[in-house]
Every structure is written in C-alpha cells, then in structure tokens.
Design a protein around this motif. Sequence first.
Motif, mmCIF file in Angstrom:
data_model
loop_
_atom_site.group_PDB
_atom_site.id
_atom_site.type_symbol
_atom_site.label_atom_id
_atom_site.label_comp_id
_atom_site.label_asym_id
_atom_site.label_seq_id
_atom_site.Cartn_x
_atom_site.Cartn_y
_atom_site.Cartn_z
ATOM 1 N N THR A 235 36.767 28.593 34.637
ATOM 2 C CA THR A 235 37.051 28.612 36.065
ATOM 3 C C THR A 235 36.242 29.722 36.712
ATOM 4 O O THR A 235 35.446 30.394 36.055
ATOM 5 N N GLU A 236 36.433 29.925 37.996
ATOM 6 C CA GLU A 236 35.704 30.950 38.747
ATOM 7 C C GLU A 236 36.647 32.088 39.116
ATOM 8 O O GLU A 236 37.835 31.877 39.391
ATOM 9 N N ASP A 237 36.112 33.306 39.150
ATOM 10 C CA ASP A 237 36.927 34.469 39.498
ATOM 11 C C ASP A 237 37.530 34.345 40.894
ATOM 12 O O ASP A 237 38.648 34.809 41.143
ATOM 13 N N SER A 238 36.796 33.739 41.806
ATOM 14 C CA SER A 238 37.301 33.604 43.172
ATOM 15 C C SER A 238 38.566 32.771 43.221
ATOM 16 O O SER A 238 39.451 33.009 44.053
ATOM 17 N N MET A 239 38.682 31.813 42.309
ATOM 18 C CA MET A 239 39.876 30.978 42.264
ATOM 19 C C MET A 239 40.989 31.647 41.464
ATOM 20 O O MET A 239 42.169 31.563 41.827
ATOM 21 N N LEU A 240 40.632 32.321 40.377
ATOM 22 C CA LEU A 240 41.631 32.870 39.461
ATOM 23 C C LEU A 240 42.155 34.228 39.912
ATOM 24 O O LEU A 240 43.353 34.521 39.793
ATOM 25 N N TRP A 241 41.244 35.083 40.425
ATOM 26 C CA TRP A 241 41.600 36.456 40.755
ATOM 27 C C TRP A 241 41.407 36.790 42.228
ATOM 28 O O TRP A 241 41.636 37.933 42.627
ATOM 29 N N SER A 242 40.956 35.842 43.000
ATOM 30 C CA SER A 242 40.676 36.062 44.433
ATOM 31 C C SER A 242 39.685 37.203 44.632
ATOM 32 O O SER A 242 39.784 37.984 45.583
ATOM 33 N N GLN A 243 38.740 37.300 43.706
ATOM 34 C CA GLN A 243 37.662 38.277 43.771
ATOM 35 C C GLN A 243 36.364 37.586 43.384
ATOM 36 O O GLN A 243 36.371 36.658 42.575
ATOM 37 N N PRO A 244 35.232 38.031 43.926
ATOM 38 C CA PRO A 244 33.968 37.389 43.572
ATOM 39 C C PRO A 244 33.553 37.628 42.129
ATOM 40 O O PRO A 244 32.870 36.796 41.534
ATOM 41 N N ASP A 245 33.951 38.764 41.538
ATOM 42 C CA ASP A 245 33.566 39.061 40.161
ATOM 43 C C ASP A 245 34.592 40.006 39.553
ATOM 44 O O ASP A 245 34.711 41.159 39.987
ATOM 45 N N TYR A 246 35.334 39.526 38.566
ATOM 46 C CA TYR A 246 36.380 40.311 37.916
ATOM 47 C C TYR A 246 36.242 40.150 36.416
ATOM 48 O O TYR A 246 36.191 39.036 35.907
ATOM 49 N N TRP A 247 36.157 41.272 35.694
ATOM 50 C CA TRP A 247 36.080 41.224 34.241
ATOM 51 C C TRP A 247 37.485 41.383 33.677
ATOM 52 O O TRP A 247 38.059 42.470 33.699
ATOM 53 N N ALA A 248 38.038 40.307 33.166
ATOM 54 C CA ALA A 248 39.410 40.301 32.670
ATOM 55 C C ALA A 248 39.471 40.872 31.260
ATOM 56 O O ALA A 248 38.541 40.715 30.461
ATOM 57 N N THR A 249 40.579 41.529 30.955
ATOM 58 C CA THR A 249 40.824 41.976 29.588
ATOM 59 C C THR A 249 41.149 40.753 28.725
ATOM 60 O O THR A 249 41.516 39.688 29.258
ATOM 61 N N LEU B 277 43.792 40.215 27.079
ATOM 62 C CA LEU B 277 45.175 39.815 27.341
ATOM 63 C C LEU B 277 45.293 39.078 28.670
ATOM 64 O O LEU B 277 46.044 38.100 28.789
ATOM 65 N N GLU B 278 44.567 39.520 29.680
ATOM 66 C CA GLU B 278 44.596 38.828 30.963
ATOM 67 C C GLU B 278 44.052 37.413 30.837
ATOM 68 O O GLU B 278 44.606 36.463 31.402
ATOM 69 N N THR B 279 42.974 37.259 30.095
ATOM 70 C CA THR B 279 42.391 35.933 29.903
ATOM 71 C C THR B 279 43.335 35.026 29.147
ATOM 72 O O THR B 279 43.525 33.860 29.506
ATOM 73 N N LEU B 280 43.952 35.544 28.078
ATOM 74 C CA LEU B 280 44.906 34.739 27.322
ATOM 75 C C LEU B 280 46.134 34.413 28.162
ATOM 76 O O LEU B 280 46.675 33.300 28.085
ATOM 77 N N GLY B 281 46.591 35.384 28.947
ATOM 78 C CA GLY B 281 47.759 35.154 29.778
ATOM 79 C C GLY B 281 47.521 34.077 30.822
ATOM 80 O O GLY B 281 48.397 33.237 31.077
ATOM 81 N N LYS B 282 46.349 34.088 31.429
ATOM 82 C CA LYS B 282 45.992 33.080 32.416
ATOM 83 C C LYS B 282 45.588 31.762 31.760
ATOM 84 O O LYS B 282 45.714 30.694 32.358
ATOM 85 N N GLY B 283 45.053 31.858 30.536
ATOM 86 C CA GLY B 283 44.532 30.670 29.865
ATOM 87 C C GLY B 283 43.267 30.153 30.516
ATOM 88 O O GLY B 283 42.880 29.001 30.326
ATOM 89 N N ALA B 284 42.608 31.010 31.285
ATOM 90 C CA ALA B 284 41.419 30.607 32.026
ATOM 91 C C ALA B 284 40.544 31.826 32.256
ATOM 92 O O ALA B 284 41.002 32.968 32.185
ATOM 93 N N GLY B 285 39.264 31.566 32.528
ATOM 94 C CA GLY B 285 38.339 32.655 32.795
ATOM 95 C C GLY B 285 36.941 32.130 33.013
ATOM 96 O O GLY B 285 36.681 30.935 32.880
ATOM 97 N N ASP B 286 36.033 33.043 33.376
ATOM 98 C CA ASP B 286 34.635 32.652 33.492
ATOM 99 C C ASP B 286 33.874 33.148 32.273
ATOM 100 O O ASP B 286 34.469 33.653 31.314
#
Length: 242
Positions: A102-116, A118-127
């Motif tokens: 997915t895109e950070d703008s959709m997942l985190w409401s930010q243009p570019d976010y580097w997830a940990t 745990l954050e990626t696993l918790g969301k089950g999504a990432g770029d």
Amino acid sequence: MSSQPHLSFPVHEGQRPRLSRRAVLWGGLAVLTASALRPGLNALALDFDASRMHASMQSRYGAPGAKALNAWLAMLDGQKNKPLQQQLSSINEFWNRAVVQTEDSMLWSQPDYWATPLETLGKGAGDCEDYVIGKYFSLLRLGVPGDRLRLIYVRARMGGAGSNLSIAHMVLGYYETPVAEPLVLDSMLDNIMPSSQRKDLTPVFSFNAQGVYVAGAQPASVDRITRWRDLLARMKQEGFLP
C-alpha cells in the motif's frame, strides 16, 4: 512507493575502471571504509525485549497484532542455525506474504513514513521500505553481520524490457563480501536473484547502520538520514535492543 530521501552526494564515474558502471552502482567498490564511520557496528547484534514487544502490539493492534508478532518470532526461532540461503529465502517469503502493498499516504496519512517491523506487522500493510526494514532487522536477529546487508534505493522498470516507465523502489541487498555482487531481496518477487539478473532495477544509492554508499564517493554517516534515526528511536521504545 514514496519518493526517496534527497541526499546531495556526488557520483563520480570512471574512478574504478575495472568495474562496470552497473557493478559500481550496486556497491561493488574496491575499498569500503564504513567501519571507520561507526566503529563496532559491523558486529551489530539485534536483541529483543519480548515482553515489551508483546505489550506494545497488544495495546496498539489487539489480538491480531499479537498473533502477527508471534508468527514472526516463531519464524525467526525456526530459522536459527539454518543455512544462510534458507534464512534469506524464508525471511523474504515471510515478509512478502505477511504484508499487503500500500502507500504511506493511505496507511499513515503521510507522504513518506518508515514503519517499524511491529508497526508493519500490526497494520499488515506497508510500502517497499517497510518490507525491506522488516527483512533487514529479521536477518540481524538471526546473526547476519550488519555490514553484509544494505537497504538499496533503485529505479524499477515497469511494463517489460521495452518500457520507459520506472518507479522509485527499495530492495534489500545481501553482500557475501564488500566487493561481491549482491543478492536482491525484493517485495515484488519471492525469488532471490543476483543483481546482474535484475535488469529491471537500476540502483541509486544504498545504506545500512554503518553508512551511506554512493558510487565513486566515500561512505557517509547514516545519521544524515533523519527517517532512519526516527525509525531506530521508535523501535527502541517498542522493545528492540541494539
């Protein structure tokens, strides 16, 4: 895939004539002095405070988050002392299957976010960066030396060999030696291939905990990448112990 961070490094070609331009871009440099930048990090070992990690996942993502964390930890435990090639393949496949692109703008409401991780696993999504971060720290956990791994920004050609369309993308490279051709772990492919077989990828620059690498330039400190510093700070809060 979000845009790559701007870094004003010079790229000087022709300084190492025995190497092809493509090999230099992938990081096949004759001399690397990154250890001088961050002494001791070549032996970086990643440790966990499992109780803090579970508490973090449970509070933020509930039972599904805790389940995702347990699956990751179980996979890592199962890969201990396995041959390196099996570890690389298992890590690559785990993250490729556990995470939806997915895109950070959709997942985190930010243009570019580097997830940990745990954050990626918790969301089950990432770029693409999130896949690479998860794979990088997974391999560190298994004891792979940090100086053999690099997070690599590339341009990825889309649409086949004749296409002029490309996107910014990130992959993880494993280097058996500093001058070796890297193996490429990619969220778009389960197969791990040497960089020479990935004609669709054009590397731009790479980095790891030891430094930032640009063809023809001396390694620079990774501390200049602010998103990397922020990522490590959040991981520490979650229970990752350097």
